[in-house]
Design an enzyme around this catalytic site. Structure first.
Site, PDB file in Angstrom:
ATOM      1  N   HIS A   1      -3.321  16.423  -3.566  1.00 19.34           N
ATOM      2  CA  HIS A   1      -3.814  16.571  -2.202  1.00 19.34           C
ATOM      3  C   HIS A   1      -3.667  17.994  -1.663  1.00 19.34           C
ATOM      4  O   HIS A   1      -4.133  18.284  -0.560  1.00 19.34           O
ATOM      5  CB  HIS A   1      -3.080  15.599  -1.266  1.00 19.34           C
ATOM      6  CG  HIS A   1      -3.559  14.184  -1.376  1.00 19.34           C
ATOM      7  ND1 HIS A   1      -3.656  13.536  -2.582  1.00 19.34           N
ATOM      8  CD2 HIS A   1      -3.978  13.293  -0.438  1.00 19.34           C
ATOM      9  CE1 HIS A   1      -4.109  12.299  -2.383  1.00 19.34           C
ATOM     10  NE2 HIS A   1      -4.304  12.130  -1.080  1.00 19.34           N
TER      11      HIS A   1
ATOM     12  N   GLU B   1     -12.077   5.630   4.602  1.00 19.44           N
ATOM     13  CA  GLU B   1     -11.747   6.426   5.785  1.00 19.44           C
ATOM     14  C   GLU B   1     -13.069   6.796   6.459  1.00 19.44           C
ATOM     15  O   GLU B   1     -13.590   7.896   6.301  1.00 19.44           O
ATOM     16  CB  GLU B   1     -10.925   7.643   5.372  1.00 19.44           C
ATOM     17  CG  GLU B   1      -9.590   7.199   4.753  1.00 19.44           C
ATOM     18  CD  GLU B   1      -8.908   8.265   3.909  1.00 19.44           C
ATOM     19  OE1 GLU B   1      -9.304   9.443   4.000  1.00 19.44           O
ATOM     20  OE2 GLU B   1      -7.983   7.911   3.152  1.00 19.44           O
TER      21      GLU B   1
ATOM     22  N   TYR C   1       0.810  -1.215   0.000  1.00 18.78           N
ATOM     23  CA  TYR C   1       0.000   0.000   0.000  1.00 18.78           C
ATOM     24  C   TYR C   1       0.845   1.269   0.000  1.00 18.78           C
ATOM     25  O   TYR C   1       1.765   1.444   0.802  1.00 18.78           O
ATOM     26  CB  TYR C   1      -0.938   0.058   1.226  1.00 18.78           C
ATOM     27  CG  TYR C   1      -1.651   1.389   1.311  1.00 18.78           C
ATOM     28  CD1 TYR C   1      -2.653   1.713   0.405  1.00 18.78           C
ATOM     29  CD2 TYR C   1      -1.277   2.355   2.245  1.00 18.78           C
ATOM     30  CE1 TYR C   1      -3.282   2.942   0.439  1.00 18.78           C
ATOM     31  CE2 TYR C   1      -1.890   3.594   2.288  1.00 18.78           C
ATOM     32  CZ  TYR C   1      -2.896   3.878   1.375  1.00 18.78           C
ATOM     33  OH  TYR C   1      -3.497   5.116   1.387  1.00 18.78           O
TER      34      TYR C   1
ATOM     35  N   ARG D   1     -12.273  34.065  45.352  1.00 20.15           N
ATOM     36  CA  ARG D   1     -12.040  33.066  46.388  1.00 20.15           C
ATOM     37  C   ARG D   1     -11.658  31.708  45.801  1.00 20.15           C
ATOM     38  O   ARG D   1     -10.904  30.945  46.410  1.00 20.15           O
ATOM     39  CB  ARG D   1     -13.295  32.932  47.251  1.00 20.15           C
ATOM     40  CG  ARG D   1     -13.076  32.086  48.468  1.00 20.15           C
ATOM     41  CD  ARG D   1     -14.217  32.052  49.470  1.00 20.15           C
ATOM     42  NE  ARG D   1     -15.481  32.605  49.098  1.00 20.15           N
ATOM     43  CZ  ARG D   1     -16.658  32.018  49.347  1.00 20.15           C
ATOM     44  NH1 ARG D   1     -16.688  30.840  49.941  1.00 20.15           N
ATOM     45  NH2 ARG D   1     -17.786  32.605  49.028  1.00 20.15           N
TER      46      ARG D   1
ATOM     47  N   TYR E   1     -16.768  34.126  44.274  1.00 17.78           N
ATOM     48  CA  TYR E   1     -16.051  32.938  43.807  1.00 17.78           C
ATOM     49  C   TYR E   1     -14.937  33.265  42.818  1.00 17.78           C
ATOM     50  O   TYR E   1     -13.913  32.580  42.770  1.00 17.78           O
ATOM     51  CB  TYR E   1     -17.025  31.973  43.128  1.00 17.78           C
ATOM     52  CG  TYR E   1     -17.935  31.208  44.068  1.00 17.78           C
ATOM     53  CD1 TYR E   1     -17.918  31.439  45.443  1.00 17.78           C
ATOM     54  CD2 TYR E   1     -18.817  30.257  43.569  1.00 17.78           C
ATOM     55  CE1 TYR E   1     -18.755  30.744  46.293  1.00 17.78           C
ATOM     56  CE2 TYR E   1     -19.666  29.552  44.414  1.00 17.78           C
ATOM     57  CZ  TYR E   1     -19.638  29.802  45.773  1.00 17.78           C
ATOM     58  OH  TYR E   1     -20.473  29.113  46.598  1.00 17.78           O
TER      59      TYR E   1
ATOM     60  N   ASN F   1       1.148  11.763   4.966  1.00 18.33           N
ATOM     61  CA  ASN F   1       0.615  11.077   6.139  1.00 18.33           C
ATOM     62  C   ASN F   1       1.382  11.575   7.362  1.00 18.33           C
ATOM     63  O   ASN F   1       2.610  11.642   7.347  1.00 18.33           O
ATOM     64  CB  ASN F   1       0.802   9.572   6.014  1.00 18.33           C
ATOM     65  CG  ASN F   1      -0.392   8.869   5.400  1.00 18.33           C
ATOM     66  OD1 ASN F   1      -0.366   7.676   5.213  1.00 18.33           O
ATOM     67  ND2 ASN F   1      -1.450   9.588   5.086  1.00 18.33           N
TER      68      ASN F   1
ATOM     69  N   PHE G   1      -1.516   7.597  11.778  1.00 20.93           N
ATOM     70  CA  PHE G   1      -1.846   8.953  11.327  1.00 20.93           C
ATOM     71  C   PHE G   1      -3.149   9.470  11.934  1.00 20.93           C
ATOM     72  O   PHE G   1      -3.508  10.626  11.758  1.00 20.93           O
ATOM     73  CB  PHE G   1      -1.986   8.983   9.801  1.00 20.93           C
ATOM     74  CG  PHE G   1      -2.847   7.863   9.265  1.00 20.93           C
ATOM     75  CD1 PHE G   1      -4.183   7.760   9.590  1.00 20.93           C
ATOM     76  CD2 PHE G   1      -2.302   6.908   8.428  1.00 20.93           C
ATOM     77  CE1 PHE G   1      -4.970   6.734   9.113  1.00 20.93           C
ATOM     78  CE2 PHE G   1      -3.082   5.860   7.937  1.00 20.93           C
ATOM     79  CZ  PHE G   1      -4.428   5.777   8.283  1.00 20.93           C
TER      80      PHE G   1
END
Length: 502
Positions: free
Chosen positions: A86, A413, A56, A283, A280, A198, A329
């Site tokens: 990409h 994915e 792959y 405090r 608060y 990746n 990844f």
């Protein structure tokens, strides 16, 4: 003084990265890193010569195209196509400081010898870092799962002469800068494009940068909170160590101790008090600020692990003769941590705004809206509106990104982390905190003047003296936007020893 940081297997910390950047150190590969990179590449080349089965991302397509076998003569083209196709980022540009950290973290990850890249590729990334050749990267486009594909593609484009970079103060075509510096294109070999794209370096760089800012602002929240406590004529008893030792959360104990140190020699804190308790927002500072400190510490541990990891795919184990496709990844650890950090930082802003609100309310002998002649002057009425608006936006931004997921790549994915969105919005929350604290400082420094002639501690008085060089006391209404902006700049530029932050 050391001028070079050598990339090696030594643990890289958030503090070390801060030091590398602040001292403007150059990068170089250690001999160990060079050996690991070359050993892995040699193994992969030999494997490709003798192996005909699909591996792959090395001799196959990507994502849902993983079953498409690619011929040997097209392997280099495959990797270049990957980077170009990409590079689909959009939106605002990633800040230069974050891009520089992206380069550093990508170099670090590739140096472990499990990614199969050429030595020349890593050295060119180092050239970019050392010469401030900063690729133009966009904030939107990563799902935070198959690595930060789109932003890392933009980071990698200049290696092959594509895309744009900032260099010498200008945005310009990468090829023009390569020519100017005498750099040839990197001819990507099998697996290299995938190794570059990746990875979690977009999320990680944002996380590192955000943590550096959050640590500083956490400290300043204590300092500014102490000024507000003085200005409100608050009590020191809630910071007594005995209270916190019976509920010993680390951050809570640290916060109370810091307040005792900050106010140790103060005339204001030691004067008799008419009131028994404080609200608060005063405090409970140790409990609230302390919880955020503990969160920051936890997130630092997550990112320390991540920035010392290999996060591309597949991973190559030359000694074991294995190439394994897995999921390092996936940004889930970072997404969850970033969301947690965003919530913790938003809370520092929330309690800060409440202190500002108390200071302008005309309580404890302070004039309404901290100005003489209220009515004729509106004074500090509207800066609190601004702080409230920012706090509300932070509440919206603090909604977790990590609980979301969208299927991509034809179902291959099918679960993504959305860690990239968590990263960008968490930085925005931190930048908003800076603005909220600046408004509190503007108010607290004004309010404490109404306690004169009493003085606060030596540290607080010296801090206020520095601040007053930038922002003066407000006698009557004026253009307060400028005062807020100067206050933000003061906080942003204020230098704190890293040992104090740890």
């Amino acid at each position: 003084m050391e001028s070079v940081h050598y990339i090696s297997s030594d643990i890289l910390t958030i503090e070390k990265i801060d030091s590398i950047i602040s001292q403007d150190l150059k990068l170089a590969l250690s001999e160990e890193a060079k050996v690991l990179i070359e050993k892995c590449r040699t193994y992969l080349d030999k494997k490709m010569e003798t192996n005909e089965t699909p591996i792959y991302g090395i001799n196959t397509g990507f994502g849902s195209l993983c079953n498409v076998k690619i011929s040997d003569e097209n392997l280099s083209k495959l990797q270049e196509n990957l980077v170009r196709s990409h590079a689909c980022g959009t939106g605002e540009e990633v800040p230069h400081e974050v891009v520089k950290i992206m380069l550093l973290l990508k170099i670090q990850s590739l140096s472990y010898g499990h990614s199969g890249v050429q030595l020349a590729t890593v050295e060119r990334l180092i050239d970019f870092y050392n010469n401030d050749v900063l690729p133009v990267v966009y904030q939107l486009g990563s799902l935070g799962a198959s690595g930060d594909l789109a932003p890392l593609a933009h980071l990698s484009l200049p290696l092959i002469g594509d895309g744009e970079v900032y260099y010498d103060g200008f945005r310009q075509p990468a090829q023009k800068v390569l020519d100017k510096l005498g750099y040839d294109h990197i001819k990507l070999q099998s697996k290299e494009g995938l190794a570059l794209l990746n990875g979690t370096q977009f999320m990680s760089a944002y996380g590192v940068y955000t943590l550096m800012k959050a640590s500083k602002l956490s400290y300043l929240a204590d300092v500014i909170g102490a000024i507000s406590l003085e200005a409100f004529d608050g009590r020191i008893e809630p910071f007594t160590d005995l209270i916190h030792l019976v509920r010993p959360h680390k951050g809570q104990i640290q916060t109370a101790e810091r307040f005792r140190e900050l106010l140790e020699d103060s005339e204001i804190i030691n004067q008799p008090k008419k009131h028994v308790q404080d609200p608060y927002s005063f405090r409970c500072i140790p409990q609230v600020h302390g919880a955020s400190k503990d969160t920051i510490d936890y997130v630092k541990k997550v990112f320390r692990t991540e920035i010392n990891s290999v996060t591309d795919n597949p991973n190559i184990f030359a000694t074991e003769d294995l190439i394994i496709s897995g999921g390092n990844f996936h940004g889930q650890p970072l997404a969850l941590a970033l969301d947690f950090l965003g919530i913790a930082v938003a809370e520092l802003g929330s309690i800060s705004e409440r202190r500002t609100y108390q200071l302008i309310s005309g309580l404890r002998d302070l004039p309404a809206f901290l100005v003489n002649d209220p009515g004729l002057n509106s004074g500090f009425m509207i800066p609190q509106y601004t702080a409230a608006s920012i706090v509300s936006q932070n509440k919206q931004l603090a909604t977790p990104a990590s609980i979301d997921s969208i299927v991509s790549s034809n179902g291959q994915e099918d679960h993504v982390s959305m860690g990239a969105n968590a990263a960008t919005k968490t930085l925005r929350i931190v930048e908003n905190l800076e603005r909220i604290l600046a408004i509190e400082l503007l108010n607290a420094s004004q309010a404490i003047e109404f306690r004169r002639p009493l003085k606060s501690s030596e540290f607080i008085e010296s801090f206020l003296k520095l601040y007053r060089e930038e922002v003066s006391f407000v006698d009557e209404d004026r253009y307060l936007h400028l005062d807020i902006e100067k206050s933000i700049l003061f906080i942003n530029s204020f230098q704190i020893d890293s040992e104090v932050l740890n």
